[in-house]
Design an enzyme around this catalytic site. Structure first.
Site, mmCIF file in Angstrom:
data_model
loop_
_atom_site.group_PDB
_atom_site.id
_atom_site.type_symbol
_atom_site.label_atom_id
_atom_site.label_comp_id
_atom_site.label_asym_id
_atom_site.label_seq_id
_atom_site.Cartn_x
_atom_site.Cartn_y
_atom_site.Cartn_z
ATOM 1 N N TYR A 134 0.871 -1.174 0.000
ATOM 2 C CA TYR A 134 0.000 0.000 0.000
ATOM 3 C C TYR A 134 0.909 1.226 0.000
ATOM 4 O O TYR A 134 1.459 1.606 1.029
ATOM 5 C CB TYR A 134 -0.881 -0.038 1.247
ATOM 6 N N LYS A 162 -0.041 -1.080 -4.762
ATOM 7 C CA LYS A 162 -1.136 -0.120 -4.901
ATOM 8 C C LYS A 162 -0.502 1.258 -5.013
ATOM 9 O O LYS A 162 -0.004 1.808 -4.033
ATOM 10 C CB LYS A 162 -2.082 -0.186 -3.698
#
Length: 304
Positions: A134, A162
């Protein structure tokens, strides 16, 4: 393992008391799957991960596993302070039935590159679950950039990124540096068309919670190269997509879900419901999108 498609970051539904509404959460996940999404991510930031107890997080993962029932991959967000806790959480989520992890940087403080590499390497090796990094330096002040990823390229458990820097040039930089080594997911709704044009293969989306069928259609159309068809839908939804990048995205996206299909919009403190002019402005954006989508669908039916 290759992940691709639309993976909504699922909101955790709450009762007015602040208790988790498991039935509403399961209903929302089932709705997403029935509308064609490719994977589910529970306990993201959008799912109010940091406000939940570990017992509540476990309950959410178990409930998601039950309703997903093998239809799509189930990922869990992993947001912890210490490396030991993060490693234990990875093993725990695997035991509960998660099939992957979307792993935040340490929430304890801003790690430097060496510490960031050690964090992700240790967490990835703590379980058998594949890891999506992330990368949101705007919110968490840690950037897993190209140089950092070079130190993680040989960690097989790390399979995806991501990408949420807000800098669309990063997508190309990642492909130039690593080819297809990492699955690149767009992490912000209002850059999805641009990201797909540059080669991203997935989308961790917030507003898909409200409009799953439309977002899946947008993704598939654009990934198939039909940008002439995708652009009108993207432009229509972009004002709502901008809400995904605001500090109050949890309140805004839950309000969108409420207006679109009646889901509860309650949030857990310290978040408070939006009121007054702020609420009116967000409602105007959402209601305009609802109206425009209805008109767009009508035009398509008429054309057919």
């Amino acid at each position: 393992m290759t992940w691709t498609g639309v993976f909504p970051a699922v909101t955790t539904k709450m009762q007015a008391s602040g208790a988790i509404d498991i039935e509403a959460t399961q209903n929302s996940i089932d709705r997403l799957i029935e509308n064609g999404i490719s994977g589910v991510i529970v306990l993201p930031m959008l799912g109010e991960n940091a406000t939940l107890t570990q017992s509540e997080r476990d309950t959410v993962v178990r409930a998601a596993k039950e309703v997903v029932a093998g239809r799509v991959p189930l990922l869990s967000g992993l947001a912890e302070l210490s490396t030991d806790n993060a490693s234990a959480a990875a093993r725990n989520y695997q035991k509960l039935g998660a099939e992957g992890l979307m792993t935040f940087p340490s929430l304890a403080y801003r790690t430097d590159r060496q510490e960031t590499v050690a964090w992700y390497k240790t967490v990835a090796e703590a379980s058998d679950l594949p890891v999506m990094i992330y990368n949101n330096p705007i919110a968490y002040k840690v950037d897993v950039d190209v140089e950092t990823l070079k130190a993680l390229v040989d960690v097989p458990g790390i399979v995806a990124v991501k990408e949420e820097t807000g800098d669309i040039r990063r997508v190309t930089d990642l492909f130039n540096a690593f080819g297809d080594r990492f699955d690149i997911f767009c992490g912000v709704d209002d850059l999805i068309l641009e990201s797909l044009a540059l080669g991203a293969i997935g989308w961790v989306s917030g507003m898909t919670n409200a409009w799953p069928a439309e977002c899946v259609s947008l993704f598939n159309t654009a990934r198939g190269g039909d940008f002439a068809t995708a652009l009108p839908l993207y432009r229509l939804l972009t004002p709502a997509f901008h809400l995904d990048t605001d500090v109050k995205l949890v309140q805004y996206i839950k309000l969108a879900e409420h207006l679109v299909y009646g889901a509860p919009e309650h949030v857990r403190k310290p978040r408070l419901p939006i009121t007054g002019e702020e609420r009116a402005n967000v409602e105007e954006i959402i209601m305009q999108a609802i109206s425009d989508l209805s008109c767009l669908a009508g035009r398509k039916v008429g054309k057919g």
